[in-house]
Design a protein around this motif. Structure first.
Motif, PDB file in Angstrom:
ATOM      1  N   SER A   1      36.720  51.709  34.865  1.00 11.77           N
ATOM      2  CA  SER A   1      36.662  50.352  35.404  1.00 11.77           C
ATOM      3  C   SER A   1      35.801  49.491  34.489  1.00 11.77           C
ATOM      4  N   TYR A   2      36.373  48.341  34.076  1.00 11.88           N
ATOM      5  CA  TYR A   2      35.653  47.417  33.201  1.00 11.88           C
ATOM      6  C   TYR A   2      35.801  46.022  33.798  1.00 11.88           C
ATOM      7  N   GLU A   3      34.728  45.492  34.352  1.00  7.81           N
ATOM      8  CA  GLU A   3      34.783  44.219  35.059  1.00  7.81           C
ATOM      9  C   GLU A   3      33.524  43.406  34.804  1.00  7.81           C
TER      10      GLU A   3
ATOM     11  N   ASP B   1      39.145  47.533  28.205  1.00  2.17           N
ATOM     12  CA  ASP B   1      38.164  48.414  27.567  1.00  2.17           C
ATOM     13  C   ASP B   1      36.821  47.696  27.543  1.00  2.17           C
ATOM     14  N   PRO B   2      35.743  48.386  27.186  1.00  2.34           N
ATOM     15  CA  PRO B   2      34.413  47.769  27.253  1.00  2.34           C
ATOM     16  C   PRO B   2      34.067  46.854  26.084  1.00  2.34           C
ATOM     17  N   GLY B   3      34.766  46.979  24.977  1.00  4.44           N
ATOM     18  CA  GLY B   3      34.359  46.220  23.803  1.00  4.44           C
ATOM     19  C   GLY B   3      35.362  45.159  23.410  1.00  4.44           C
ATOM     20  N   PRO B   4      34.903  44.203  22.603  1.00  2.00           N
ATOM     21  CA  PRO B   4      33.570  44.150  21.990  1.00  2.00           C
ATOM     22  C   PRO B   4      32.522  43.353  22.772  1.00  2.00           C
ATOM     23  N   LEU B   5      32.931  42.639  23.818  1.00  2.00           N
ATOM     24  CA  LEU B   5      31.990  41.752  24.495  1.00  2.00           C
ATOM     25  C   LEU B   5      31.405  42.335  25.760  1.00  2.00           C
ATOM     26  N   LEU B   6      32.212  42.935  26.614  1.00  2.00           N
ATOM     27  CA  LEU B   6      31.736  43.365  27.924  1.00  2.00           C
ATOM     28  C   LEU B   6      30.532  44.278  27.821  1.00  2.00           C
TER      29      LEU B   6
END
Length: 260
Positions: free
Chosen positions: A103-105, A122-127
């Motif tokens: 989960s990426y939110e 996905d988690p990158g590049p900012l989250l």
């Protein structure tokens, strides 16, 4: 007495081989009809993919690529086909990678009372860099936040249109090939209810279905990563599956003949 016992045995015992054979054609034909109905459902799914889903995604992506920044007049009129920019604050982030439940939110809010959550693939590049309280710039299109950016780092959200029509095509080709397989298997049962080998589930049907699935996704995924046109997926997958089906059929025929 012997005659009576023989008669009782013949009426109350197991059905004869001839009786079982008389019932088997009906069962084969019934399964043939079911398989043909299943092929029609799969063919309808294929039609929807190529007539609606793929063109719709393509048109949406082209509209997104052609969209320009909203003017002040467009903002006042509430137009949504242009790209609007909003300055939001990060409330919290979720960056959880645990197999199938990843989960990426990011939960965002503005100066007023609005608060919402956007998802990412996905988690990158900012989250992965965001923390509660960070100020981010959100780009919205058709009432969806499609991009978040901060300090020059941008990341598309899950709502951003993507040029990934190759996977649409892979699913459509999969449905078409499954429709062809089930139709042939059903038609053979209707035409030859007593002798439809080797068009059975095990091993020919099962192996063919696995091959169809593997080839469609084995072509669709690399095509998506490389970025080649979507029509290359059916152009490559269909001939490969047809050749594989022919080879497996040749190998299955001697086994079927040997089992007779």
């Amino acid at each position: 007495m012997t005659t009576a016992r023989a008669k009782a045995h013949s009426t109350g015992g197991l059905p004869s081989k001839d009786g079982a054979d008389r019932r088997s054609p009906g069962r084969a034909r019934f399964m043939g009809v079911l398989l043909i109905l299943l092929s029609l459902i799969s063919a309808a799914a294929c039609y929807l993919v190529f007539s609606w889903w793929l063109p719709s995604d393509s048109e949406r992506y082209q509209d997104y690529r052609a969209a320009e920044a909203c003017s002040s007049r467009a903002m006042e009129q509430g137009q949504t086909d242009c790209l609007s920019t909003w300055h939001l604050t990060v409330v919290k982030t979720v960056n959880k990678t645990s197999g199938k439940s990843s989960s990426y939110e990011a939960t965002l809010k503005d100066r007023d009372s609005w608060q919402g959550t956007v998802s990412f693939g996905d988690p990158g590049p900012l989250l992965e860099r965001l923390a509660p309280g960070d100020q981010v710039t959100a780009t919205a299109w058709r009432r969806d936040i499609v991009v978040l950016s901060k300090s020059g780092v941008r990341q598309n959200t899950s709502e951003a249109p993507r040029d990934e029509l190759q996977m649409n095509a892979a699913i459509g080709v999969l449905a078409a090939l499954v429709a062809a397989q089930t139709f042939v298997f059903g038609a053979v049962r209707l035409a030859r209810p007593r002798d439809y080998e080797p068009f059975t589930w095990n091993p020919y049907g099962k192996r063919l279905l696995i091959t169809i699935t593997a080839v469609c996704f084995g072509v669709g995924l690399p095509a998506t990563w490389i970025g080649i046109p979507w029509w290359t997926v059916p152009a490559v997958a269909v001939p490969v599956v047809v050749c594989a089906a022919g080879l497996m059929h040749r190998r299955a025929r001697p086994r079927a003949a040997g089992g007779v």
